[in-house]
Scaffold this active site. Structure first.
Site, PDB file in Angstrom:
ATOM      1  N   GLU A  60     -68.405  39.550  33.995  1.00  0.00           N
ATOM      2  CA  GLU A  60     -68.676  40.920  34.422  1.00  0.00           C
ATOM      3  C   GLU A  60     -70.057  41.086  35.045  1.00  0.00           C
ATOM      4  OE1 GLU A  60     -67.850  43.098  30.832  1.00  0.00           O
ATOM      5  OE2 GLU A  60     -65.749  43.379  31.380  1.00  0.00           O
ATOM      6  N   GLU A  95     -62.779  23.226  18.864  1.00  0.00           N
ATOM      7  CA  GLU A  95     -63.921  23.870  18.223  1.00  0.00           C
ATOM      8  C   GLU A  95     -64.623  22.960  17.228  1.00  0.00           C
ATOM      9  OE1 GLU A  95     -62.869  26.282  14.290  1.00  0.00           O
ATOM     10  OE2 GLU A  95     -61.964  27.214  16.058  1.00  0.00           O
TER      11      GLU A  95
END
Length: 309
Positions: free
Chosen positions: A92, A123
């Protein structure tokens, strides 16, 4: 394998984000409106948890802005929800602040496909984080933000450890106190919103807390870098009709100029809002405005003051 499983289970049992809430054990029996009210009440507690970490957040932002002013990048790394939030915040920045897509980067364990589908084991690898940062060409001017609700995710910790060893600024954002992630980072931010409505579902309060902090990190860093004028997004990129209309409105709010003058200035400035504002307020042409903004490192207020020097 059983020993590893037992150790992990014991670790999870100590985490606030994984705590079981017996008072909610029959939540599935409640009417929808009551569950919604419960969730809304839970969410309302998150801003207070963030507020308790404001000094640490502010210190991390000032350090980040200092590095970025030297040409460094802001790099988020996380797994699962944490990684997705980092990618979201990074994606963004170009339309909001006209940043180059390489200036704010979001990396998720397992790569882009992990945005929509879990990548098994990603992860759990510190080495994968180091490889991802190496592929980016990490420098000492960069800022690396490891994001992990539990504060124990190896990918996030590995990212911070690798970055710190190479002289980069490091921030560890966790939702548990006394986390390994915060301890590994130069700037530890531990926002603790408490146990989740659904046991261990850290996309809820923990995810909201992380989103709020990431909003602060990117937005305030961009304010410090001169990407705004007051509370106006003067570096907004007009990539569609809505943003083109917003660009004109921003110039109008900043200058009070009539529409015809605004259109003329934006056309001369190739649509750059900041340049158009400077042209109108300083009564200068487009090349002069561009030169002053370059001299002021993009800070509009400084460029405006330069007219009287």
């Amino acid at each position: 394998m059983s020993a590893t499983y037992s150790e992990l289970r014991a670790q999870l049992a100590t985490l606030t984000t994984e705590a079981f809430r017996p008072e909610l054990a029959e939540i599935d029996q409640l009417p929808t409106a009551e569950i919604a009210a419960l969730m809304n009440g839970e969410d309302a507690t998150v801003p207070a948890a963030v507020a308790r970490q404001l000094p640490a957040i502010a210190a991390a932002i000032d350090a980040t802005a200092e590095r970025m002013a030297r040409g460094g990048r802001l790099i988020y790394l996380g797994a699962g929800t944490a990684g997705r939030l980092g990618v979201l915040d990074a994606s963004e920045c170009p339309p909001t602040f006209n940043t180059d897509p390489t200036q704010v980067v979001g990396l998720i364990a397992g790569g882009p496909s992990a945005m929509v589908k879990a990548v098994e084991g990603a992860e759990d690898s510190k080495e994968l984080a180091a490889e991802d940062l190496t592929a980016l060409g990490l420098t000492a001017d960069d800022t690396v933000v490891g994001i992990s609700a539990s504060g124990r995710t190896p990918y996030a910790i590995g990212a911070v450890e690798h970055a710190r060893a190479h002289g980069a600024l490091t921030i560890g954002l966790s939702c548990n106190a006394d986390s390994a992630l915060a301890a590994a980072a130069e700037h530890g931010i531990e926002v603790v919103p408490g146990p989740e409505l659904l046991t261990g579902s850290t996309r809820l309060k923990a995810g909201t807390a992380q989103k709020l902090v990431l909003n602060m990190i990117s937005t305030i860093t961009m304010i410090r870098l001169g990407k705004t004028y007051g509370n106006l997004m003067v570096d907004v990129r007009a990539s569609n009709e809505k943003l083109q209309a917003r660009s004109r409105r921003i110039v109008a709010l900043a200058t009070g100029a009539p529409d015809e003058q605004i259109e003329t200035a934006l056309a001369a400035a190739d649509g750059e809002v900041k340049n158009a504002i400077l042209m109108i307020l300083a009564d200068i042409d487009a090349p002069t405005a561009a030169e002053r903004l370059t001299d002021s490192q993009g800070h509009l207020r400084a460029a405006l003051h330069a007219k009287t020097d």
